[in-house]
Structures are given as structure tokens and as C-alpha cells.
Scaffold this active site. Structure first.
Site, PDB file in Angstrom:
ATOM      1  N   ARG A 107       0.870  -1.189   0.000  1.00  0.00           N
ATOM      2  CA  ARG A 107       0.000   0.000   0.000  1.00  0.00           C
ATOM      3  C   ARG A 107       0.898   1.228   0.000  1.00  0.00           C
ATOM      4  O   ARG A 107       1.807   1.322   0.820  1.00  0.00           O
ATOM      5  CB  ARG A 107      -0.905   0.048   1.229  1.00  0.00           C
ATOM      6  CG  ARG A 107      -1.492   1.453   1.429  1.00  0.00           C
ATOM      7  CD  ARG A 107      -2.526   1.555   2.500  1.00  0.00           C
ATOM      8  NE  ARG A 107      -3.750   0.877   2.099  1.00  0.00           N
ATOM      9  CZ  ARG A 107      -4.936   1.090   2.680  1.00  0.00           C
ATOM     10  NH1 ARG A 107      -5.051   1.942   3.673  1.00  0.00           N
ATOM     11  NH2 ARG A 107      -6.001   0.441   2.271  1.00  0.00           N
ATOM     12  N   HIS A 134      -7.512   0.879  -6.124  1.00  0.00           N
ATOM     13  CA  HIS A 134      -7.743   0.108  -4.887  1.00  0.00           C
ATOM     14  C   HIS A 134      -8.466  -1.190  -5.281  1.00  0.00           C
ATOM     15  O   HIS A 134      -9.642  -1.395  -4.951  1.00  0.00           O
ATOM     16  CB  HIS A 134      -8.582   0.934  -3.911  1.00  0.00           C
ATOM     17  CG  HIS A 134      -8.507   0.464  -2.493  1.00  0.00           C
ATOM     18  ND1 HIS A 134      -7.752  -0.620  -2.086  1.00  0.00           N
ATOM     19  CD2 HIS A 134      -9.113   0.933  -1.364  1.00  0.00           C
ATOM     20  CE1 HIS A 134      -7.893  -0.786  -0.781  1.00  0.00           C
ATOM     21  NE2 HIS A 134      -8.707   0.133  -0.327  1.00  0.00           N
ATOM     22  N   GLN A 137     -10.361  -3.482  -2.780  1.00  0.00           N
ATOM     23  CA  GLN A 137     -11.614  -2.865  -2.309  1.00  0.00           C
ATOM     24  C   GLN A 137     -12.751  -3.186  -3.287  1.00  0.00           C
ATOM     25  O   GLN A 137     -13.870  -3.520  -2.878  1.00  0.00           O
ATOM     26  CB  GLN A 137     -11.429  -1.351  -2.184  1.00  0.00           C
ATOM     27  CG  GLN A 137     -12.662  -0.631  -1.687  1.00  0.00           C
ATOM     28  CD  GLN A 137     -12.984  -0.940  -0.235  1.00  0.00           C
ATOM     29  OE1 GLN A 137     -12.128  -0.854   0.619  1.00  0.00           O
ATOM     30  NE2 GLN A 137     -14.221  -1.316   0.045  1.00  0.00           N
ATOM     31  N   ASP A 231     -17.035   8.183  -0.772  1.00  0.00           N
ATOM     32  CA  ASP A 231     -15.733   8.005  -0.109  1.00  0.00           C
ATOM     33  C   ASP A 231     -15.320   9.375   0.424  1.00  0.00           C
ATOM     34  O   ASP A 231     -15.968  10.394   0.112  1.00  0.00           O
ATOM     35  CB  ASP A 231     -14.712   7.457  -1.122  1.00  0.00           C
ATOM     36  CG  ASP A 231     -13.382   7.055  -0.484  1.00  0.00           C
ATOM     37  OD1 ASP A 231     -13.295   6.990   0.766  1.00  0.00           O
ATOM     38  OD2 ASP A 231     -12.417   6.800  -1.235  1.00  0.00           O
ATOM     39  N   CYS A 273     -16.186   2.631   1.480  1.00  0.00           N
ATOM     40  CA  CYS A 273     -15.039   1.751   1.759  1.00  0.00           C
ATOM     41  C   CYS A 273     -14.532   1.909   3.181  1.00  0.00           C
ATOM     42  O   CYS A 273     -13.890   1.008   3.712  1.00  0.00           O
ATOM     43  CB  CYS A 273     -13.929   2.038   0.766  1.00  0.00           C
ATOM     44  SG  CYS A 273     -13.284   3.723   0.897  1.00  0.00           S
ATOM     45  N   ARG A 318     -13.899  -7.484   2.968  1.00  0.00           N
ATOM     46  CA  ARG A 318     -12.473  -7.302   2.629  1.00  0.00           C
ATOM     47  C   ARG A 318     -11.691  -8.559   3.016  1.00  0.00           C
ATOM     48  O   ARG A 318     -10.784  -8.987   2.321  1.00  0.00           O
ATOM     49  CB  ARG A 318     -11.879  -6.092   3.371  1.00  0.00           C
ATOM     50  CG  ARG A 318     -12.515  -4.730   3.072  1.00  0.00           C
ATOM     51  CD  ARG A 318     -12.352  -4.310   1.634  1.00  0.00           C
ATOM     52  NE  ARG A 318     -10.972  -4.365   1.172  1.00  0.00           N
ATOM     53  CZ  ARG A 318      -9.980  -3.516   1.534  1.00  0.00           C
ATOM     54  NH1 ARG A 318     -10.247  -2.504   2.318  1.00  0.00           N
ATOM     55  NH2 ARG A 318      -8.754  -3.660   1.075  1.00  0.00           N
TER      56      ARG A 318
HETATM   57  N1  NVA Z   1      -9.822   7.222  -1.139  1.00  0.00           N
HETATM   58  C1  NVA Z   1      -9.397   6.853   0.188  1.00  0.00           C
HETATM   59  C2  NVA Z   1      -9.646   5.410   0.442  1.00  0.00           C
HETATM   60  C3  NVA Z   1      -9.255   4.919   1.809  1.00  0.00           C
HETATM   61  C4  NVA Z   1      -9.484   3.462   1.990  1.00  0.00           C
HETATM   62  C5  NVA Z   1      -7.930   7.175   0.357  1.00  0.00           C
HETATM   63  O1  NVA Z   1      -7.148   6.886  -0.556  1.00  0.00           O
HETATM   64  O2  NVA Z   1      -7.559   7.736   1.391  1.00  0.00           O
HETATM   65  N1   CP Z   2     -11.093   0.601   2.951  1.00  0.00           N
HETATM   66  C1   CP Z   2      -9.799   0.517   3.321  1.00  0.00           C
HETATM   67  O1   CP Z   2      -8.899   0.281   2.523  1.00  0.00           O
HETATM   68  O2   CP Z   2      -9.586   0.707   4.641  1.00  0.00           O
HETATM   69  P1   CP Z   2      -8.169   0.849   5.359  1.00  0.00           P
HETATM   70  O3   CP Z   2      -7.570   2.165   4.915  1.00  0.00           O
HETATM   71  O4   CP Z   2      -8.499   0.834   6.823  1.00  0.00           O
HETATM   72  O5   CP Z   2      -7.301  -0.299   4.956  1.00  0.00           O
END
Ligand code: NVA
Ligand code: CP
Length: 332
Positions: A107, A134, A137, A231, A273, A318
């Protein structure tokens, strides 16, 4: 260059429709087996590296619990404490991790980083979120929509509202296009996905029969939608100052009870998410309230806590989908 492992998942288009559906079917089975207490561990002796440049609750825990349930071990490398990207290049790190681990979750910020990791690791690499995509997700999102709307995926209509250019929205757009779904994205033009992403979606839709709508008109976009997704308005890695421009731009796209009513359906479900800014129980929620006078941002607390909200079913999935991914890549 050791070459990208074919079981890597770096973005949605690494999967074809059959591959996506195979993972979903496996996840359904794994979920049933776990709840019945009859799960068979297929990953004994496997070692998985979890590399995180950004924070995570769900993704990290899903990988850890999935691995544990299946008999594998994990090693977590967080934003601090490893040499990755600072004293050691991505490609050198990839070659080291590839010698020790059977698979690597990553990540981080740039999509190029996860791609470089995959190009040099020689083992499967899974994208646990980048600024651009993602994919894990999206697997959970479709699994959840199918649970609440059984039948052909082609009959499912969903609408993502808000910051439609972020990693989650782009992933849902391309996924819905791949699977032949009725996909709507509603957000201000300034935040629309890049033209090449929209072109990819249209190209996939020509094959799958998906219907795709990208519009600023949120009321028209949600009409008849079985699922409304949103989101956060500012994603990880974006400057906090972005809130100042995003709040006025995105307030018309906030998910409220009125917006859910505009679908014209009583059974529309709300999805997110997570994490979400829906109340003032977080530091971020309190900052948003103090600066903008908003109680919650992208979704009202009323909707988040309502019986229409299936966000925790989505979060649980997930685990099952990530487990399916691991078993598919490394299962024996
Ligand atoms: N769009 C958000 C998703 C978090 C799971 C981010 O990238 O912060
Ligand atoms: N939805 C998601 O990816 O959550 P986290 O940032 O907690 O992993």
C-alpha cells in the site's frame, strides 16, 4: 528484471471478467467455510510481506487474518522502520523480499512503485491501495453488492457520488465496466477521472454491455440506483489544505437521506469503503465541523447509521475477498 508474476493484482485490468468472478465465488465459499468452522488451511508454510507506506485498518487486518486463517505467516513493514524507498531502492527491496516471501502486499502512494515492486520481486504482488487504484476494495464492493442484490451482476445499478477521481471511484468504474454493470459516477467536472480511465471503462463496456454515466447531475445519476457509494473528500496523500476547495465543490454531492430518496427506491443501500467522516467522534470530523460547520462530510450520520447502510458488511468482505486472492495465488 525477474518479470511480473501472473498472479499479481496491481489494478483491476489485471483481471478479466472470468478471473474476477472466480475470486468472488471463492470468497463466498471461504466466508461460508469460516462461519461453519470448516475452513481448510491451504497456505501452510507460506510467508507474506505486508508493506505499508500509508495507514490502514481494514486492508492490513484483512491480509493478516486471512493469512492466519489459512495457516500462513505475515511480516508487517510500516511507514517507518524499513529501508524501503529511503536507503534502499524499490527494485533492491523487491529482490530481497522476493527471496524471502511467497507474496507481497503493498500500500502506498505512486502506482509506479507497486509496479516496480512487481517487476522485480518474482512473486505475486497485491496492490493494497495506491493513489490511483484500490483493486482489493473493488472485489469486496462487488461481493457485497451481490449479497444484497442476488442475480446477474448485469442487473445491478450503482452510483458513486463525490470525489469521482479517487482510487476507489476509479476502481469501481472500471470494475463495473468489466462486469457489465450499470455504473454511474456523479461529481464536479473538476474532479472527474482522467480521460484515459474513462476510455478504458468505455472500451470494457463495449465488450461487457455495461452502461456508463459520468455526470455532474447527482439527482439524475442516482435515479433507480440499487447502491449509492461514496468516499472521503480528501484521500490519503492529498494535502490537508485540499479540504478548503473540496468542501464547497463536494457539498452538493453529500449523501443525505434526501439523496437516497432521490433514487426513487426504498431498498437502495448505502456503501462506503471506510474510514468515513460522518460525525464528530474523530479528530478529522471535529476539524471539519470547526472549520466548515459541517457535522460529517461525505455522508450524513443519519444515512451512515441507517438500516440502508451496509458499510460493515462491506468491511467484513475485505477479509473474505483478500483471502480468496491469497489462496488463488498461493494455495496448495
Ligand atoms: N480514497 C481513500 C480510500 C481509503 C481506503 C484514500 O485513498 O484515502
Ligand atoms: N477501505 C480501506 O482500505 O480501509 P483501510 O484504509 O483501513 O485499509
Amino acid at each position: 528484471m525477474t518479470g511480473r508474476h501472473p498472479r499479481s493484482l496491481l489494478q483491476i485490468t489485471d483481471l478479466d471478467e472470468a478471473g474476477f468472478l472466480r475470486l468472488l465465488d471463492a470468497a463466498v465459499l471461504l466466508k461460508l467455510q469460516k462461519s461453519a468452522g470448516v475452513e481448510v488451511p491451504l497456505l501452510q508454510g507460506k510467508d507474506i510481506a505486508l508493506v505499508f507506506e500509508k495507514s490502514s485498518t481494514r486492508t492490513r487486518c484483512a491480509f493478516e487474518v486471512a493469512a492466519h486463517d489459512q495457516g500462513a505467516s505475515v511480516t508487517y513493514l510500516g511507514p517507518e522502520g524499513s529501508h524501503i524507498g529511503r536507503e534502499e531502492s524499490i527494485r533492491d527491496t523487491a529482490r530481497v523480499l522476493g527471496r524471502m516471501f511467497d507474496g507481497i502486499e503493498f500500500r502506498g502512494f505512486a502506482q509506479e512503485t507497486v509496479e516496480e515492486l512487481a517487476d522485480h520481486a518474482g512473486v505475486p504482488v497485491w496492490n493494497g491501495l495506491t493513489d490511483q487504484w484500490h483493486p482489493t476494495q473493488a472485489l469486496a464492493d462487488v461481493m457485497t453488492m451481490r449479497e444484497f442484490h442476488p442475480g446477474p451482476l448485469q442487473d445491478i445499478s450503482f452510483c458513486f457520488v463525490g470525489d469521482v477521481h479517487n482510487n476507489v471511484a476509479r476502481s469501481l468504474l472500471v470494475t463495473g465496466a468489466l462486469l457489465g454493470m450499470d455504473v454511474r459516477l456523479a461529481g464536479p467536472k473538476a474532479l472527474w477521472p482522467a480521460p484515459e480511465v474513462v476510455q478504458t471503462a468505455h472500451r470494457l463496456a463495449e465488450v461487457s454491455g455495461a452502461r456508463i454515466l459520468l455526470t455532474e447531475d447527482v439527482t439524475a445519476a442516482v435515479e433507480g440506483a440499487a447502491f449509492v457509494h461514496t468516499d472521503v473528500w480528501v484521500s490519503m496523500g492529498e494535502p490537508q489544505e485540499s479540504w478548503d476547495e473540496r468542501v464547497p465543490l463536494l457539498t452538493p454531492y453529500r449523501v443525505t437521506a434526501d439523496l437516497l430518496r432521490a433514487t426513487g427506491r426504498a431498498d437502495t443501500r448505502f456503501m462506503h469503503c471506510l474510514p468515513s467522516v460522518h460525525d464528530t467522534r474523530t479528530e478529522l470530523g471535529r476539524r471539519v465541523q470547526q472549520r466548515f460547520g459541517l457535522e460529517g462530510a461525505e455522508v450524513s450520520d443519519e444515512v451512515f447509521e441507517s438500516s440502508s447502510s451496509i458499510v460493515f458488511d462491506q468491511a467484513e468482505n475485505r477479509l473474505h475477498t483478500i483471502k480468496a486472492l491469497l489462496v488463488d495465488a498461493l494455495g496448495q
